[in-house]
Design a protein around this motif. Sequence first.
Motif, PDB file in Angstrom:
ATOM      1  N   LEU A 182       0.832  -1.204   0.000  1.00 22.72           N
ATOM      2  CA  LEU A 182       0.000   0.000   0.000  1.00 22.72           C
ATOM      3  C   LEU A 182       0.867   1.255   0.000  1.00 22.72           C
ATOM      4  O   LEU A 182       0.636   2.188  -0.792  1.00 22.72           O
ATOM      5  CB  LEU A 182      -0.917  -0.016   1.220  1.00 22.72           C
ATOM      6  N   VAL A 183       1.874   1.290   0.855  1.00 22.38           N
ATOM      7  CA  VAL A 183       2.726   2.474   0.964  1.00 22.38           C
ATOM      8  C   VAL A 183       3.483   2.723  -0.339  1.00 22.38           C
ATOM      9  O   VAL A 183       3.553   3.864  -0.837  1.00 22.38           O
ATOM     10  CB  VAL A 183       3.702   2.308   2.147  1.00 22.38           C
ATOM     11  N   VAL A 184       4.039   1.672  -0.920  1.00 20.99           N
ATOM     12  CA  VAL A 184       4.824   1.836  -2.149  1.00 20.99           C
ATOM     13  C   VAL A 184       3.923   2.167  -3.334  1.00 20.99           C
ATOM     14  O   VAL A 184       4.272   2.990  -4.186  1.00 20.99           O
ATOM     15  CB  VAL A 184       5.649   0.566  -2.424  1.00 20.99           C
ATOM     16  N   ALA A 185       2.744   1.547  -3.412  1.00 20.55           N
ATOM     17  CA  ALA A 185       1.872   1.746  -4.575  1.00 20.55           C
ATOM     18  C   ALA A 185       1.410   3.196  -4.691  1.00 20.55           C
ATOM     19  O   ALA A 185       1.348   3.749  -5.791  1.00 20.55           O
ATOM     20  CB  ALA A 185       0.668   0.810  -4.494  1.00 20.55           C
ATOM     21  N   VAL A 186       1.065   3.837  -3.555  1.00 23.64           N
ATOM     22  CA  VAL A 186       0.565   5.215  -3.643  1.00 23.64           C
ATOM     23  C   VAL A 186       1.669   6.172  -4.091  1.00 23.64           C
ATOM     24  O   VAL A 186       1.388   7.240  -4.654  1.00 23.64           O
ATOM     25  CB  VAL A 186      -0.031   5.672  -2.297  1.00 23.64           C
ATOM     26  N   TRP A 187       2.917   5.797  -3.851  1.00 22.32           N
ATOM     27  CA  TRP A 187       4.035   6.622  -4.335  1.00 22.32           C
ATOM     28  C   TRP A 187       4.399   6.277  -5.767  1.00 22.32           C
ATOM     29  O   TRP A 187       4.713   7.152  -6.580  1.00 22.32           O
ATOM     30  CB  TRP A 187       5.241   6.408  -3.421  1.00 22.32           C
ATOM     31  N   LEU A 188       4.321   4.996  -6.117  1.00 20.64           N
ATOM     32  CA  LEU A 188       4.824   4.534  -7.406  1.00 20.64           C
ATOM     33  C   LEU A 188       3.905   4.875  -8.568  1.00 20.64           C
ATOM     34  O   LEU A 188       4.381   5.288  -9.639  1.00 20.64           O
ATOM     35  CB  LEU A 188       5.042   3.017  -7.349  1.00 20.64           C
ATOM     36  N   VAL A 189       2.594   4.695  -8.401  1.00 24.19           N
ATOM     37  CA  VAL A 189       1.674   4.835  -9.535  1.00 24.19           C
ATOM     38  C   VAL A 189       1.772   6.206 -10.207  1.00 24.19           C
ATOM     39  O   VAL A 189       1.841   6.285 -11.448  1.00 24.19           O
ATOM     40  CB  VAL A 189       0.229   4.524  -9.094  1.00 24.19           C
ATOM     41  N   PRO A 190       1.798   7.309  -9.475  1.00 20.20           N
ATOM     42  CA  PRO A 190       1.925   8.600 -10.172  1.00 20.20           C
ATOM     43  C   PRO A 190       3.250   8.758 -10.909  1.00 20.20           C
ATOM     44  O   PRO A 190       3.390   9.687 -11.724  1.00 20.20           O
ATOM     45  CB  PRO A 190       1.805   9.625  -9.032  1.00 20.20           C
ATOM     46  N   ARG A 191       4.215   7.895 -10.649  1.00 22.72           N
ATOM     47  CA  ARG A 191       5.540   8.035 -11.257  1.00 22.72           C
ATOM     48  C   ARG A 191       5.847   6.933 -12.268  1.00 22.72           C
ATOM     49  O   ARG A 191       7.004   6.760 -12.670  1.00 22.72           O
ATOM     50  CB  ARG A 191       6.602   8.031 -10.144  1.00 22.72           C
ATOM     51  N   LEU A 192       4.825   6.181 -12.672  1.00 22.97           N
ATOM     52  CA  LEU A 192       5.073   5.069 -13.586  1.00 22.97           C
ATOM     53  C   LEU A 192       5.585   5.542 -14.938  1.00 22.97           C
ATOM     54  O   LEU A 192       6.380   4.852 -15.587  1.00 22.97           O
ATOM     55  CB  LEU A 192       3.798   4.239 -13.753  1.00 22.97           C
ATOM     56  N   ARG A 193       5.124   6.707 -15.393  1.00 23.46           N
ATOM     57  CA  ARG A 193       5.639   7.220 -16.667  1.00 23.46           C
ATOM     58  C   ARG A 193       7.132   7.518 -16.577  1.00 23.46           C
ATOM     59  O   ARG A 193       7.882   7.322 -17.539  1.00 23.46           O
ATOM     60  CB  ARG A 193       4.872   8.473 -17.082  1.00 23.46           C
ATOM     61  N   GLU A 194       7.577   8.001 -15.419  1.00 20.40           N
ATOM     62  CA  GLU A 194       9.002   8.277 -15.246  1.00 20.40           C
ATOM     63  C   GLU A 194       9.806   6.989 -15.198  1.00 20.40           C
ATOM     64  O   GLU A 194      10.922   6.908 -15.715  1.00 20.40           O
ATOM     65  CB  GLU A 194       9.220   9.079 -13.960  1.00 20.40           C
TER      66      GLU A 194
END
Length: 773
Positions: free
Chosen positions: A421-433
Amino acid sequence: MTALLTRPTTGVVPGAGRPTHPVAAATLVASLALLVQVLGYAAGWAGHETTAVVAWYVGFVGLTAPYAAALLGDRLDAAQRLTASVVYALVLYLSWFLTSPLLASRFDETLHVTTLTALADGAGLFAENSMLPVSPHYPGLELAAVAVHWLSGLPLIACQVVVVALARVTLVVALFLLAATVTRSARVAGVVVLLYTASAQFYFFNAQFSYQTVAIAMLAAALLLLARACEAAETRPWRPMLAAQVCLAALAVTHHLTSWLTLGALWLLALLFGLGGERRRARRMLVAAEIATVVAAAWAAVVAPLLVRYLSPIFDNAGSELARLLALDGGGRAVGADGGGTPAPAWEVGVMAGSMVLWCLLLVPAAYVVWRGQGLGRSRARWLPLGLAAAYPILLVARFSPAAAEVADRASTFVTMAMALVVAVWLVPRLREVGRLAVPGVVLLVLGGTMLGSGPDWQRVPGDHLPGAEQRSVDATTVEVAQWAGRHLPAGSRIATDTTLGRVLPNFAPVEPVTSSPGTGPAVNVTELFLAREIDDRSLAIILDGEVDFVAVDTRMTGQRVRSGSWFEGSQGWGERAAVLDAEQLGKFADIPDVELVLDGPVRVYDVRALNGERRVFADRPNPGLPGDAHPGRTALAGLALLAVALLGRSRLRALAATPTTLLVSLPALMALGAVGVLVGVDPVVGALLLAGLAGAVALLPAPPAPPAAPVGPVAPARTLGTAAAGAAAVLLVCVGVAGLAQWRAQLDAPALPAPQTSAPPPTGPSAAGVDR
């Protein structure tokens, strides 16, 4: 399924061009990868272990990557993401299950199958299980399987699959919807499920017919329902609160540790809500925690003595070894090595280390973002997942201690849920990067976590017999001996033997292993009996005091070092002396007067009843086959009833499926039905009538209003979707057939062993052995 799935989400993209169906395409690719694994399993059963291991790795990457690409991408709507998450979890379960589709042979599974067979045979609740005495007192898992067996007449192995698959679907759906409720993003929810499959327990341990498998599902279901209750606008949201309590009660009678950890989480959430000024949430969570605590405490009070005896050694060993490790006083182990000290290949250690390092690298920025109040909001409840995720490095240290590693493995289930949960909320907005590195990175996490949790390579695939190696110790000879015992040994016979035979024999025969845990007979540690080089007064005292009827000796242990656990129940504290046994130690029983060899071969069974002055009589029962019985006629009737429901009650089924609560409380409902079945003796007539009544109720009751249709993005042509789905289904059926046939030929298609032949007349009493009782 919920309001989330009936409104546009971040996962809906109205793209142009010819539409496809990514979930169906991913499933087709994954099914082909699973076929590669299954062909490897068939090679393993034929004795080609290296081929099986290579096929497992190739297939695992092939079935993980397409779902990772689908769930990380932006082409799916919310309903498709949930579907992809569920199908992916089930394909992973098939990958594990098809290593042994006809027989539950893993260590924990066989212990629970003993409890299950006792319930199915009408022994009643709380029948003794000397290999795992606590199991009958937490029977939620077995009661659910008994209910399926009672209603359908399916073989017990099929009932186990139904319960585990239902638990896995419940877990994934609850986790997805909980993450979507907290983050308001279906894409984040899908990534949470994807990352959670990297748990060291998800692929191997939480796929077994074991109580933690169902307990984790009940934990996730209860958290989702309580989250819904806390968000509800009405003054008394009794429906989600009641459903949550049903799940928590089912958890309380299924698994002790998971239940207590869940209660701790509820009390902590209530405190955090209160400290943050969220009065409504705090009040509702507090009420839920209070009721659940009373239920769990009442159940635990009944079995408190058993729990103390069961759990104390585990935590004592873990604490002492961890203290030695921190003091640099030895006691450590190499990550990936088995109990015999055989190290894992360097590349495997690299993959596991890479996954651990990647988790830590992801956790640093993700934890900082959540700590700042982003992603999960500024509610103080975010400190719970954040604190659990921060415990991950501690688990890594604990893995270097054998006993502490077991506790760390169990804890990883809960820690990984929070990390996902903690990693997903940070990772998803940065998937394009992240770009194209996202899919390989997730595959590394999932593969590395699975390797950490599933042990050395011999744990993952079938192969030749390995002494002291969990399911790899259960081969055709083991099954033949167990079936022989089921045909010929008198009911209630007490057998002194090693842990492999001790856990497998009760699955096939009405016998009891002699252990240091209380059962129907005296509690005796048989370790010294096997370690002795001759039958002296101490050895005879063990036989007499333990009321031992037979001694079963697997001569294939000679000169071998145990690879997992210990040779004998209760021998963990004997150190190196109990690690390797020689021919003199294992062959000494043949030299005792009045002891008769009644089964010869790789496994020898000695009749020692004469030492107790008992008559040498044997039973004459039919071959027990596989554990439990099957009723094809009842299964056919059950199939017809389900078909009638599908044809006549489609609108009702759709309405039920649209409500997640129906799924979340299905396992507790099965447990309740199983308890009723046990109380009426698992009567087949009553079970058939009950199934007919349930089918009629679903088919004839008025249909509830259907929920509004969910808006979707581009829809794949029916022809394209149908072709992909049909192709995947066909490949999966081939996988099941190939795996089942390979195991049948290698492990189950063997002639029956000869009946015991007795030659010596029975003595008149224990004095014939020269030892007083």
